[in-house]
Design a protein around this motif. Structure first.
Motif, PDB file in Angstrom:
ATOM      1  N   VAL A   1      -0.189  -3.645   8.838  1.00 54.83           N
ATOM      2  CA  VAL A   1      -1.251  -4.566   8.440  1.00 54.83           C
ATOM      3  C   VAL A   1      -1.279  -5.800   9.326  1.00 54.83           C
TER       4      VAL A   1
ATOM      5  N   GLU B   1      -1.951   3.730   7.956  1.00 57.82           N
ATOM      6  CA  GLU B   1      -1.321   4.084   6.683  1.00 57.82           C
ATOM      7  C   GLU B   1      -0.715   5.463   6.804  1.00 57.82           C
TER       8      GLU B   1
ATOM      9  N   PHE C   1      -4.207  -5.623  -1.346  1.00 56.03           N
ATOM     10  CA  PHE C   1      -4.436  -5.991   0.049  1.00 56.03           C
ATOM     11  C   PHE C   1      -5.842  -6.555   0.233  1.00 56.03           C
ATOM     12  N   ASN C   2      -6.833  -5.916  -0.377  1.00 58.41           N
ATOM     13  CA  ASN C   2      -8.205  -6.409  -0.270  1.00 58.41           C
ATOM     14  C   ASN C   2      -8.371  -7.775  -0.926  1.00 58.41           C
ATOM     15  N   LYS C   3      -7.693  -7.979  -2.040  1.00 57.71           N
ATOM     16  CA  LYS C   3      -7.774  -9.250  -2.765  1.00 57.71           C
ATOM     17  C   LYS C   3      -7.288 -10.416  -1.907  1.00 57.71           C
ATOM     18  N   HIS C   4      -6.263 -10.186  -1.091  1.00 57.04           N
ATOM     19  CA  HIS C   4      -5.680 -11.252  -0.274  1.00 57.04           C
ATOM     20  C   HIS C   4      -6.100 -11.170   1.196  1.00 57.04           C
ATOM     21  N   SER C   5      -7.171 -10.444   1.494  1.00 54.54           N
ATOM     22  CA  SER C   5      -7.751 -10.338   2.844  1.00 54.54           C
ATOM     23  C   SER C   5      -6.737  -9.834   3.876  1.00 54.54           C
TER      24      SER C   5
ATOM     25  N   ASN D   1      -3.873   2.901  -5.354  1.00 54.96           N
ATOM     26  CA  ASN D   1      -5.104   2.113  -5.485  1.00 54.96           C
ATOM     27  C   ASN D   1      -4.801   0.659  -5.810  1.00 54.96           C
TER      28      ASN D   1
ATOM     29  N   SER E   1      -5.790  -6.814   6.272  1.00 53.84           N
ATOM     30  CA  SER E   1      -6.433  -5.644   6.868  1.00 53.84           C
ATOM     31  C   SER E   1      -5.375  -4.604   7.235  1.00 53.84           C
TER      32      SER E   1
ATOM     33  N   THR F   1      -3.695  -1.018  -2.483  1.00 52.14           N
ATOM     34  CA  THR F   1      -4.808  -1.281  -1.567  1.00 52.14           C
ATOM     35  C   THR F   1      -5.752  -2.343  -2.122  1.00 52.14           C
ATOM     36  N   ASP F   2      -5.956  -2.368  -3.448  1.00 50.03           N
ATOM     37  CA  ASP F   2      -6.772  -3.427  -4.056  1.00 50.03           C
ATOM     38  C   ASP F   2      -6.115  -4.787  -3.872  1.00 50.03           C
TER      39      ASP F   2
END
Length: 91
Positions: free
Chosen positions: A61, A36, A26-30, A20, A32, A23-24
Motif C-alpha cells: 500500500v 494484494e 483502507f478506503n476509510k483512511h485513504s 471486506n 491505496s 479493504t473498507d
C-alpha cells in the motif's frame, strides 16, 4: 506518501467479511492498495483467540504515516483480525 507492506491473519470462518472489513478500512483512511496477495488458509503454530486456522493476506500500500497508525489501532479493535504486521519500505 510512503510505501508499506501489511500482512493480516483473519478468522477462517469469516474469510470474506474480514477481507471486506480490511479493504473498507483502507478506503476509510485513504490508503491505496497497489498489490494484494491471498496466501490462503493455514494452520497456526499456536491458537490465537481459540482459532487453530487463519487466512493470510498480504497487501502492498501507499499511505500517510498517520493513516497507518489509525489502521493499526482499528486492527486491534476488530475481532476478525487475529494478527497484523505492518512494515515500512525504504524508498
Amino acid at each position: 506518501m510512503r510505501n508499506y507492506e501489511i500482512t493480516t491473519i483473519t478468522r477462517a470462518n469469516a474469510k470474506e467479511s474480514a477481507k471486506n472489513e480490511v479493504t473498507d478500512l483502507f478506503n476509510k483512511h485513504s490508503i491505496s492498495v497497489t498489490a494484494e496477495e491471498d496466501w490462503g488458509q493455514k494452520k497456526l503454530w499456536h491458537p490465537i483467540h481459540h482459532q487453530d486456522y487463519g487466512v493470510f493476506t498480504h497487501f502492498k500500500v501507499n499511505a500517510d504515516p498517520t493513516a497507518i497508525d489509525k489502521v493499526e489501532h482499528e486492527f486491534k479493535l476488530n475481532q476478525n483480525v487475529l494478527r497484523s504486521m505492518i512494515v515500512r519500505l525504504n524508498g
